[in-house]
Design a protein around this motif. Structure first.
Motif, PDB file in Angstrom:
ATOM      1  N   ARG A 231       0.864   3.548 -14.338  1.00 55.70           N
ATOM      2  CA  ARG A 231       2.214   3.477 -13.771  1.00 55.70           C
ATOM      3  C   ARG A 231       2.168   3.247 -12.273  1.00 55.70           C
ATOM      4  NH1 ARG A 231       3.753   7.957 -15.490  1.00 55.70           N
ATOM      5  NH2 ARG A 231       3.484   9.254 -13.635  1.00 55.70           N
ATOM      6  N   ASN A 232       1.273   3.948 -11.578  1.00 54.34           N
ATOM      7  CA  ASN A 232       1.201   3.802 -10.127  1.00 54.34           C
ATOM      8  C   ASN A 232       0.652   2.444  -9.709  1.00 54.34           C
ATOM      9  OD1 ASN A 232       2.247   6.352  -9.704  1.00 54.34           O
ATOM     10  ND2 ASN A 232       0.252   7.333  -9.499  1.00 54.34           N
ATOM     11  N   GLU A 233      -0.257   1.888 -10.509  1.00 51.89           N
ATOM     12  CA  GLU A 233      -0.826   0.591 -10.153  1.00 51.89           C
ATOM     13  C   GLU A 233       0.213  -0.529 -10.235  1.00 51.89           C
ATOM     14  OE1 GLU A 233      -4.178   0.035 -12.672  1.00 51.89           O
ATOM     15  OE2 GLU A 233      -5.591   0.884 -11.226  1.00 51.89           O
ATOM     16  N   LEU A 234       1.234  -0.348 -11.082  1.00 52.27           N
ATOM     17  CA  LEU A 234       2.255  -1.380 -11.236  1.00 52.27           C
ATOM     18  C   LEU A 234       3.313  -1.328 -10.141  1.00 52.27           C
ATOM     19  CD1 LEU A 234       2.820  -1.225 -15.115  1.00 52.27           C
ATOM     20  CD2 LEU A 234       1.538  -2.938 -13.816  1.00 52.27           C
ATOM     21  N   GLN A 235       3.372  -0.232  -9.402  1.00 51.87           N
ATOM     22  CA  GLN A 235       4.372  -0.097  -8.349  1.00 51.87           C
ATOM     23  C   GLN A 235       3.910  -0.784  -7.077  1.00 51.87           C
ATOM     24  OE1 GLN A 235       4.992   4.109  -7.944  1.00 51.87           O
ATOM     25  NE2 GLN A 235       6.163   4.300  -9.841  1.00 51.87           N
ATOM     26  N   ASP A 236       4.869  -1.231  -6.285  1.00 53.69           N
ATOM     27  CA  ASP A 236       4.551  -1.847  -4.997  1.00 53.69           C
ATOM     28  C   ASP A 236       4.058  -0.773  -4.034  1.00 53.69           C
ATOM     29  OD1 ASP A 236       5.351  -4.342  -5.893  1.00 53.69           O
ATOM     30  OD2 ASP A 236       7.441  -4.020  -5.271  1.00 53.69           O
ATOM     31  N   PRO A 237       3.177  -1.144  -3.098  1.00 47.87           N
ATOM     32  CA  PRO A 237       2.683  -0.153  -2.130  1.00 47.87           C
ATOM     33  C   PRO A 237       3.803   0.345  -1.223  1.00 47.87           C
ATOM     34  CG  PRO A 237       1.937  -2.364  -1.559  1.00 47.87           C
ATOM     35  CD  PRO A 237       2.554  -2.465  -2.914  1.00 47.87           C
ATOM     36  N   VAL A 238       3.706   1.603  -0.822  1.00 45.42           N
ATOM     37  CA  VAL A 238       4.686   2.211   0.077  1.00 45.42           C
ATOM     38  C   VAL A 238       3.966   2.689   1.318  1.00 45.42           C
ATOM     39  CG1 VAL A 238       6.183   2.902  -1.834  1.00 45.42           C
ATOM     40  CG2 VAL A 238       4.426   4.479  -0.996  1.00 45.42           C
ATOM     41  N   ALA A 239       4.721   3.036   2.342  1.00 48.17           N
ATOM     42  CA  ALA A 239       4.124   3.533   3.592  1.00 48.17           C
ATOM     43  C   ALA A 239       3.425   4.859   3.334  1.00 48.17           C
ATOM     44  CB  ALA A 239       5.196   3.694   4.656  1.00 48.17           C
ATOM     45  N   VAL A 240       2.307   5.046   4.000  1.00 49.31           N
ATOM     46  CA  VAL A 240       1.515   6.255   3.789  1.00 49.31           C
ATOM     47  C   VAL A 240       2.328   7.506   4.088  1.00 49.31           C
ATOM     48  CG1 VAL A 240       0.565   6.207   6.126  1.00 49.31           C
ATOM     49  CG2 VAL A 240      -0.677   7.393   4.308  1.00 49.31           C
ATOM     50  N   THR A 241       3.234   7.433   5.071  1.00 44.86           N
ATOM     51  CA  THR A 241       4.024   8.602   5.437  1.00 44.86           C
ATOM     52  C   THR A 241       5.055   8.968   4.372  1.00 44.86           C
ATOM     53  OG1 THR A 241       5.459   7.107   6.706  1.00 44.86           O
ATOM     54  CG2 THR A 241       3.732   8.276   7.913  1.00 44.86           C
ATOM     55  N   ASP A 242       5.328   8.064   3.421  1.00 50.30           N
ATOM     56  CA  ASP A 242       6.243   8.390   2.325  1.00 50.30           C
ATOM     57  C   ASP A 242       5.573   9.269   1.273  1.00 50.30           C
ATOM     58  OD1 ASP A 242       8.134   6.865   3.571  1.00 50.30           O
ATOM     59  OD2 ASP A 242       7.908   5.111   2.256  1.00 50.30           O
TER      60      ASP A 242
END
Length: 263
Positions: free
Chosen positions: A49-60
């Motif tokens: 599931r996480n691999e299919l999501q777009d990357p987010v900012a590290v601080t999120d």
């Protein structure tokens, strides 16, 4: 057929207990393997599931003194900052295909003054005594990295000595470097600009179910086999053990040999 009252004898009661004990242990070990199978399926589902999501900012996702949950692991993040090369930490005993090597962890200083530990990959070494001075340097200046969030390791292996450790723990490394770091660390996927000498990328986990299902069945089979064997011995004893008696008599031969009448 004989009565089953013999089961109340001390010998048979002790025999039953010696059978029940390993059968129970085998059953619990089988359950343990099936629990591990469910945990692995859950972990695989989180990773997929996480691999299919777009990357987010590290601080999120990551912050100092902010614990990470199981659902956070393997999320894709991006971070921009500057590598603190002087605080490089090597992770010892990371072999690949029998070759000695280390993982190279470098803090990436973020705009807010905190740092995120980046496992930049694997580097082959001639021996297990490699130091931060022996590994290639990361890109200089501002760097943008993308990677996967990882949870901290635990246990005695996380101790840090001379910027060297056996497992990555952000709190231990942060204290050793006297640096504020976010909880967890990041396995590098890519960095821009690239380094002059690139390291081998971090190995990703296999998303199969492993051998737990068959191991569980094997343990349960051993438990059932022990009970079945006990049941057969009870049945044989109840019918007088005729099979064993006949076999022993055949092996012994006639009790009274024939008299030689010609003597």
């Amino acid at each position: 057929m004989r009565s089953f009252r013999f089961l109340l004898s001390r010998r048979w009661v002790l025999f039953l207990l010696t059978v029940i004990a390993p059968a129970w242990v085998a059953w619990r070990l089988g359950e343990w393997q099936f629990h591990r199978l469910e945990d692995r399926k859950e972990r695989n589902a989180i990773i997929e599931r996480n691999e299919l999501q777009d990357p987010v900012a590290v601080t999120d996702v990551m912050a100092p003194d902010s614990p990470l949950g199981a659902d956070d692991e393997w999320k894709r993040i991006t971070a921009t900052g500057t590598y603190a090369v002087e605080d490089t930490v090597v992770v010892r005993y990371r072999t690949r295909e029998g070759a000695a090597g280390v993982d190279v962890v470098v803090p990436l200083e973020l705009a807010d003054g905190s740092s995120v530990l980046v496992d930049r990959g694997w580097f082959a070494t001639d021996n297990r005594g490699a130091t931060p001075d022996d590994v290639p340097a990361p890109p200089a200046g501002e760097v943008t990295v993308e990677g996967w969030v990882r949870l901290d390791a635990t246990g005695d292996s996380t101790a840090v000595t001379d910027q060297s450790t056996r497992a990555i723990n952000s709190e231990q490394i942060g204290d050793a470097l006297d640096r504020e770091v976010v909880t967890g660390f990041v396995d590098l996927r890519s960095e821009s600009p690239s380094a002059e000498v690139e390291l081998l990328p971090v190995e990703l986990p296999e998303l199969d179910n492993g051998p737990h299902f068959f191991y569980g069945l094997q343990w349960w089979f051993f438990g059932v086999l022990a009970l079945f064997g006990f049941g057969y011995l009870v049945y044989d004893e109840a019918r007088g053990g005729r099979g064993m008696v006949r076999g022993s008599r055949r092996s012994e031969g006639p009790e009274h040999p024939a008299v030689d009448r010609g003597a």
